[in-house]
Motif scaffolding. Structure first.
Motif, PDB file in Angstrom:
ATOM      1  N   LYS A  11      -9.164  -8.084  -6.236  1.00 54.19           N
ATOM      2  CA  LYS A  11      -7.991  -8.378  -7.041  1.00 54.19           C
ATOM      3  C   LYS A  11      -6.723  -7.787  -6.456  1.00 54.19           C
ATOM      4  CE  LYS A  11      -6.024  -7.592 -11.577  1.00 54.19           C
ATOM      5  NZ  LYS A  11      -6.021  -6.629 -12.649  1.00 54.19           N
ATOM      6  N   SER A  12      -6.795  -6.526  -6.056  1.00 54.90           N
ATOM      7  CA  SER A  12      -5.545  -5.893  -5.666  1.00 54.90           C
ATOM      8  C   SER A  12      -5.448  -5.749  -4.162  1.00 54.90           C
ATOM      9  CB  SER A  12      -5.447  -4.533  -6.318  1.00 54.90           C
ATOM     10  OG  SER A  12      -6.486  -3.732  -5.865  1.00 54.90           O
ATOM     11  N   VAL A  13      -4.234  -5.828  -3.681  1.00 48.12           N
ATOM     12  CA  VAL A  13      -4.003  -5.589  -2.261  1.00 48.12           C
ATOM     13  C   VAL A  13      -4.181  -4.114  -1.971  1.00 48.12           C
ATOM     14  CG1 VAL A  13      -2.205  -5.568  -0.505  1.00 48.12           C
ATOM     15  CG2 VAL A  13      -2.499  -7.548  -1.969  1.00 48.12           C
ATOM     16  N   ALA A  14      -3.678  -3.317  -2.861  1.00 47.63           N
ATOM     17  CA  ALA A  14      -3.822  -1.877  -2.659  1.00 47.63           C
ATOM     18  C   ALA A  14      -4.230  -1.231  -3.965  1.00 47.63           C
ATOM     19  CB  ALA A  14      -2.510  -1.280  -2.178  1.00 47.63           C
ATOM     20  N   ALA A  15      -5.342  -0.615  -3.959  1.00 47.41           N
ATOM     21  CA  ALA A  15      -5.757   0.126  -5.151  1.00 47.41           C
ATOM     22  C   ALA A  15      -5.744   1.591  -4.778  1.00 47.41           C
ATOM     23  CB  ALA A  15      -7.147  -0.291  -5.581  1.00 47.41           C
ATOM     24  N   ALA A  16      -4.925   2.336  -5.463  1.00 50.63           N
ATOM     25  CA  ALA A  16      -4.750   3.729  -5.078  1.00 50.63           C
ATOM     26  C   ALA A  16      -5.216   4.630  -6.191  1.00 50.63           C
ATOM     27  CB  ALA A  16      -3.287   3.980  -4.782  1.00 50.63           C
ATOM     28  N   ALA A  54       2.253   1.774  -3.502  1.00 51.56           N
ATOM     29  CA  ALA A  54       1.190   2.256  -4.408  1.00 51.56           C
ATOM     30  C   ALA A  54       0.847   3.717  -4.114  1.00 51.56           C
ATOM     31  CB  ALA A  54      -0.052   1.383  -4.259  1.00 51.56           C
ATOM     32  N   GLU A  60       0.839  -1.204   0.000  1.00 52.84           N
ATOM     33  CA  GLU A  60       0.000   0.000   0.000  1.00 52.84           C
ATOM     34  C   GLU A  60       0.875   1.256   0.000  1.00 52.84           C
ATOM     35  OE1 GLU A  60      -3.746   1.185   2.774  1.00 52.84           O
ATOM     36  OE2 GLU A  60      -1.848   1.040   3.825  1.00 52.84           O
ATOM     37  N   THR A 102      -2.217  -2.517  -7.528  1.00 53.91           N
ATOM     38  CA  THR A 102      -1.160  -3.523  -7.473  1.00 53.91           C
ATOM     39  C   THR A 102      -1.766  -4.898  -7.704  1.00 53.91           C
ATOM     40  OG1 THR A 102      -1.416  -3.762  -5.099  1.00 53.91           O
ATOM     41  CG2 THR A 102       0.208  -2.155  -5.867  1.00 53.91           C
ATOM     42  N   SER A 103      -0.959  -5.804  -8.201  1.00 54.63           N
ATOM     43  CA  SER A 103      -1.450  -7.162  -8.458  1.00 54.63           C
ATOM     44  C   SER A 103      -0.262  -8.120  -8.439  1.00 54.63           C
ATOM     45  CB  SER A 103      -2.152  -7.216  -9.815  1.00 54.63           C
ATOM     46  OG  SER A 103      -1.258  -6.834 -10.833  1.00 54.63           O
ATOM     47  N   ASN A 104      -0.614  -9.411  -8.513  1.00 52.66           N
ATOM     48  CA  ASN A 104       0.409 -10.452  -8.640  1.00 52.66           C
ATOM     49  C   ASN A 104       1.461 -10.359  -7.536  1.00 52.66           C
ATOM     50  OD1 ASN A 104       1.602 -12.653  -9.783  1.00 52.66           O
ATOM     51  ND2 ASN A 104       2.635 -11.530 -11.413  1.00 52.66           N
ATOM     52  N   LEU A 105       0.979 -10.230  -6.318  1.00 57.32           N
ATOM     53  CA  LEU A 105       1.899 -10.173  -5.170  1.00 57.32           C
ATOM     54  C   LEU A 105       2.578 -11.523  -4.992  1.00 57.32           C
ATOM     55  CD1 LEU A 105       2.853  -8.645  -2.588  1.00 57.32           C
ATOM     56  CD2 LEU A 105       0.827  -9.539  -1.469  1.00 57.32           C
ATOM     57  N   ARG A 150      -4.917   6.332 -10.157  1.00 61.34           N
ATOM     58  CA  ARG A 150      -5.602   5.040 -10.196  1.00 61.34           C
ATOM     59  C   ARG A 150      -4.599   3.887 -10.160  1.00 61.34           C
ATOM     60  NH1 ARG A 150     -11.002   6.055 -11.178  1.00 61.34           N
ATOM     61  NH2 ARG A 150     -11.415   8.085 -12.116  1.00 61.34           N
TER      62      ARG A 150
END
Lengths: 424, 272
Positions: free
Chosen positions: B240-245, B110, B107, B123-126, B120
């Protein structure tokens, strides 16, 4: 002190003079679908506005939810049916309470406004205010006023300079032994007067801006109230602005509306509330019903979580927590709202905030609309305060809710560690 | 003629002295901290001097210019600092803390990418990664520039000795990102001295949590009273994402309305 007073008096007098010379009278309402003459100054401004509008259309901020945009446009058309066909509405995902009208009929509405309005009535008052800016050509008039005022300032400054030059020449011609100090004195006086003219000119521009804003409030009020919206909504949204500012973490924000200044573009919030309350009369303090609030909430619900996330990224947690309290009032969306309340405490990191976050996440997960991340963050917060069994339970629930979570491997590692007692 | 040339050259040098210099960073290893380094596969340009908001511990490299590709190198960002500098008290920036959870660390990155101007950001594919001997987090990013250009990115970060080290690569999704990815992938994956272990990052985080400032005396707070309104609705939320900023727009300006700028163009600063 007397020098200051004298200077202020002179500046005020010059400002009045500039207002009289530079300020165009506030215009009448523009006819619907009026296009500017191609050779006019307005056409140039429209051209610039068209370019800006094209930039808005490709902007990253633009909210592309057709339904939401249609909803806002629908409210606008209800209060301004005559301009409905020529006004374009753009919802921008910006977490600040704001909106704006371009001279060509493009209207920007920030998500921060949509999130903070309690009812459609409050939104419609702000839209009424913006439509008035368009309908009265305020931007164009302000632009013209700015030019006229600058010209007047320049003329006055040239006059002062020429007068000073003549006086200095005359002093030099006398051959007096004091001529040198007299010339110096005239020069400094002329400089001071020119500075005062400049400051007064700028103050006059701001005064015109404040007049336009007051007018937009007045006609915006008349417009939205005539369309059947609640009179109390207008002072109500400004009361909210005042209260949210007072809840800010930052002194500069808390003080922002406390004092009036001649260099403000808008009247202070208190004055606007007083004027709008007077217009609303006995209805000014009427609270909106829960049904009215829920009707409006339904329109913004699909964006509630994303907008709250945006708001948190301003990192003014005092304001966000205040906003969350307001959003809780009608008693819906409490899973989402309390998740973000927990997030505000998690990010703020003050003493006792971990416990407050735990409490908020717990409330969140008691509602069906709790985001799955509530469980993960609850587990993390519980782990921080040493409640291992509850942390394990929260993490397990998170994995059940989101079996394909991308951070599954991290959560599983956490669980393993909690089981083996590896964590404090 | 010669004198004129010398004069022009001298004037040009004097002019350039007032400009920032962009230096070449040759291919080869670049240290991030005592035990961690990355190896650049080709020559890069150091554009750090033209990124005024970055902190001292953050370098920015580019090949085609920062708008087309940029590589942030985080060289031991201490706890309490952000990747970008705070420009006003009432405009806080994301701040790194040594006790951030893995999710919070993602987070933070991001949010920091957002703070440097992208919008916008998601993050993905952690996944687990390795930085030298340290366990790291690896993830991908995507976002949009203010004017709407799609941007992709990838990042690898680790906390070493309470400081953040890592690399973030960002480039337009069209052409520039895929064109550079083989080199970036080699650069980031080449740091592994052993295969990344899913549990390893978590274990290192737990060590930090154990050392963190949360006093053991903190008792579990009693659950807050349940809200008395039971009506609630279900809102589908992205998982989907851990952090969407998403980038908050700039704070409202002091001056608002339709204003003429210094260059003669017109600008609307919205206001109500």
């Amino acid at each position: 002190m007397s020098w200051l007073r004298q200077s202020a008096a002179i500046a005020a007098s010059i400002a009045l003079l500039l207002n009289a010379t530079g300020a165009a009278a506030q215009p009448a309402f523009r006819p619907a679908n009026l296009k500017p003459n191609i050779s006019s100054a307005e056409a140039g401004i429209w051209g610039a506005s068209d370019k800006a509008e094209a930039a808005i259309r490709s902007s990253a901020d633009l909210n592309r939810d057709v339904q939401l945009t249609a909803y806002v446009k629908g409210v606008l058309c209800r209060i301004a049916p005559e301009y409905c066909s020529e006004i374009r509405v753009y919802v921008l995902d910006r977490p600040f309470l704001n909106a704006g009208a371009w001279p060509n009929g493009a209207v920007e509405v920030n998500s921060g406004l949509l999130l903070r309005a309690r009812t459609e009535d409050e939104l419609s008052f702000v839209l009424g205010h913006e439509v008035t800016h368009f309908a009265r050509n305020h931007s164009l008039r302000q632009h013209e006023n700015e030019k006229a005022t600058r010209n007047a300032m320049l003329a006055l400054q040239i006059g002062v300079t020429l007068g000073a030059a003549a006086a200095m020449y005359s002093a030099a011609s006398t051959g007096s032994p004091y001529a040198s100090s007299t010339i110096d004195s005239i020069s400094r006086s002329a400089q001071s007067l020119n500075n005062l003219i400049y400051l007064a000119g700028v103050a006059s521009l701001f005064a015109y801006s404040r007049e336009s804003e007051s007018e937009a409030d007045e006609f915006g009020f008349k417009r939205y109230h005539a369309a059947g919206y609640q009179a109390a909504a207008a002072p109500s949204i400004w009361h909210y602005v005042e209260d949210e500012n007072a809840a800010s973490d930052f002194d500069a924000v808390r003080r922002s509306q406390a004092r009036a200044s001649i260099y403000m573009t808008h009247p202070i919030t208190g004055q606007r509330i007083a004027a709008l309350s007077a217009m609303a009369g006995t209805d000014a303090k009427k609270d909106p019903s829960r049904e009215e609030q829920l009707r409006y909430r339904a329109a913004i619900r699909p964006h509630l979580a994303a907008w709250l996330k945006d708001d948190l990224r301003r990192r003014d947690f005092g304001q966000t927590l205040f906003l969350l309290d307001r959003l809780s009032e009608p008693g819906e969306d409490l899973g989402v709202i309390n998740f973000y309340r927990g997030e505000a405490f998690r990010l703020r990191r003050k003493d006792g905030d971990v416990e407050k976050a735990v409490a908020a996440y717990r409330v969140s997960v008691s509602y069906a609309d709790a985001p799955p991340a509530s469980y993960r963050e609850l587990g993390e917060a519980l782990r921080k305060i040493g409640d291992k069994p509850s942390a394990q339970e929260a993490f397990r629930t998170y994995l059940q809710k989101v079996p394909d979570a991308q951070d599954r491997w991290l959560i599983e590692a956490s669980l393993k560690s909690l089981e083996t007692g590896g964590l404090k | 003629m010669k004198r004129a040339r010398a004069l022009i050259a001298t004037l040009a040098m004097l002019g350039l002295a007032g400009c920032v210099s962009i230096n070449r960073v040759p291919a080869g290893p670049v240290a991030l901290s005592k035990g961690q380094s990355i190896t650049l596969q080709s020559d890069w340009a150091e554009v750090t001097p033209v990124m005024p908001q970055r902190q001292n511990a953050v370098r920015v490299l580019s090949i085609d210019g920062p708008a087309l590709n940029r590589l942030y190198l985080i060289q031991g960002l201490p706890s309490g600092q952000g990747m970008v500098k705070r420009i006003a008290k009432e405009k806080p920036v994301p701040v790194f803390r040594a006790d951030l959870s893995p999710t919070e660390l993602v987070e933070f990155i991001a949010d920091s990418v957002t703070a440097v101007g992208f919008q916008r950001v998601e993050t993905s594919n952690l996944r687990p990664g390795r930085f030298g001997g340290a366990d790291a987090l690896r993830f991908d990013l995507n976002g949009v520039t203010a004017t709407g250009l799609d941007v992709s990115g990838t990042a690898q970060v680790a906390i070493v000795d309470q400081k953040l080290v890592g690399a973030i690569f960002l480039a337009p999704s069209e052409h520039y990102f895929p064109a550079m990815m083989p080199e970036i992938e080699t650069m980031l994956s080449g740091q592994a001295t052993q295969a990344a272990q899913p549990a390893a990052y978590q274990a290192s985080y737990e060590e930090r949590v154990a050392k963190s400032a949360i006093p053991p005396s903190h008792a579990l707070a009693p659950p807050a009273p349940m809200a008395d309104v039971a009506n609630s609705s279900t809102i589908p939320l992205p998982t989907k994402s851990v952090a969407a900023a998403r980038q908050p727009a700039p704070a409202p300006s002091q001056r608002c309305g339709f204003v003429e700028q210094a260059n003669g163009t017109l600008k609307l600063v919205p206001c109500i």
